[in-house]
Design a protein around this motif. Structure first.
Motif, mmCIF file in Angstrom:
data_model
loop_
_atom_site.group_PDB
_atom_site.id
_atom_site.type_symbol
_atom_site.label_atom_id
_atom_site.label_comp_id
_atom_site.label_asym_id
_atom_site.label_seq_id
_atom_site.Cartn_x
_atom_site.Cartn_y
_atom_site.Cartn_z
ATOM 1 N N CYS A 123 0.833 -1.203 0.000
ATOM 2 C CA CYS A 123 0.000 0.000 0.000
ATOM 3 C C CYS A 123 0.876 1.264 0.000
ATOM 4 O O CYS A 123 1.669 1.465 0.933
ATOM 5 C CB CYS A 123 -0.903 0.004 1.234
ATOM 6 S SG CYS A 123 -1.796 1.562 1.413
ATOM 7 N N CYS A 189 -5.206 -2.837 3.073
ATOM 8 C CA CYS A 189 -3.926 -2.175 2.819
ATOM 9 C C CYS A 189 -2.840 -2.882 3.620
ATOM 10 O O CYS A 189 -3.012 -3.137 4.817
ATOM 11 C CB CYS A 189 -3.986 -0.715 3.245
ATOM 12 S SG CYS A 189 -5.137 0.266 2.284
ATOM 13 N N CYS A 241 -5.073 5.209 -1.997
ATOM 14 C CA CYS A 241 -4.590 4.003 -2.661
ATOM 15 C C CYS A 241 -5.709 3.232 -3.359
ATOM 16 O O CYS A 241 -6.884 3.527 -3.180
ATOM 17 C CB CYS A 241 -3.913 3.107 -1.635
ATOM 18 S SG CYS A 241 -5.053 2.563 -0.360
ATOM 19 N N CYS A 243 -5.797 -0.227 -3.085
ATOM 20 C CA CYS A 243 -5.621 -1.585 -2.551
ATOM 21 C C CYS A 243 -6.924 -2.389 -2.532
ATOM 22 O O CYS A 243 -6.915 -3.606 -2.676
ATOM 23 C CB CYS A 243 -5.047 -1.534 -1.139
ATOM 24 S SG CYS A 243 -3.467 -0.687 -1.033
HETATM 25 ZN ZN LIG Z 1 -3.845 0.950 0.554
#
Ligand SMILES: [Zn+2]
Length: 256
Positions: A123, A189, A241, A243
């Motif tokens: 992440c 993450c 992010c 993820c």
């Molecule tokens: Zn992440």
């Protein structure tokens, strides 16, 4: 906000009090240890069990990661011991891999529901927090490294290590690729911090052994804790992010 911390038992005393939380999963029961850190709930997961008895290939990774998911944890940082292949990373050196080569062949590293994107296995938001923490603590952290994961528990042969070195691998470990893959499948993450406890066999006159590993881990315990404390303080619920993208897409697919 809930954060998962996977590591050895040496990280326990980050918390004043810990409460046990048993979580049932389809893959087995897992005990998480919950502590408070500032305004955050931190769930500690001793990867090898509380007695450090379960060797890397026999860890119940699917139960562990699913338990973190069921506890509502969206961000996990894992600390693991590795061997240095890159001679620039000394014994006691902390590194934060950004890539993985999964050389393990006997692991169950999938929940088998869909193909998750693993182009970037860690992440970036968590990595940024760890990197900033190291800078603020004036700690040396080797970044942009590649971790190769092997099954273990046996260590690598000299020829294997020379091969890994020629491939540009920096550290060799036995746990992170499996955790990273399962975390990604669950939309969690995940980032890893590694502590080099030996110079991998073939590059050093002294072969790795459990006694040395434990001694180096103990000597460097405070360093790892300082990095984790600062990282925990820097983590926020704001995420940029991707993820959870594969997981979310899969959930939409099966719910429609
Ligand atoms: Zn992440």
């Amino acid at each position: 906000m809930k954060i998962g911390l996977i590591g050895g038992t040496g990280l326990y005393d980050l918390f004043h009090t810990l409460t046990e939380q048993c979580i049932e999963t389809d893959y087995g029961q897992v005990t998480l240890l919950k502590g408070e850190f500032e305004d955050k709930e931190v769930y500690f997961l001793p990867r090898h069990g509380t007695e450090h008895g379960v060797l890397a290939p026999f860890v119940n990774y699917k139960a562990n990661m699913m338990a973190l998911k069921k506890a509502g944890i969206e961000q996990v940082i894992a600390v693991s011991a590795v061997g240095s292949i890159n001679p620039d990373i000394p014994i006691g050196g902390l590194s934060m891999p950004d890539q993985i080569v999964d050389f393990s062949r006997r692991r169950d590293n999938t929940y088998g529901q869909f193909s998750a994107d693993m182009t970037y296995p860690f992440c970036p938001d968590l990595q940024k927090a760890v990197s900033t923490a190291a800078t603020e603590n004036s700690q040396t952290l080797y970044e942009n490294t590649t971790l190769i994961c092997v099954d273990g528990p046996i260590y690598e042969t000299s020829s294997e290590l020379q091969l890994f070195s020629s491939w540009g691998m920096d550290v060799v470990g036995m746990t992170n690729s499996t955790e990273a893959a399962l975390a990604r499948e669950l939309g969690i993450c995940y980032s890893a911090v590694t502590l080099s406890t030996d110079l991998a066999t073939g590059f050093a006159p002294i072969p790795p052994d459990l006694g040395t590993h434990k001694r180096v881990a103990a000597i460097n315990k405070d360093k790892v804790k300082a990095l984790m404390v600062k990282t925990l303080a820097l983590l926020s619920e704001q995420k940029s992010c991707q993820c959870a993208k594969s997981y979310n897409e899969y959930m939409i697919l099966i719910n429609n």
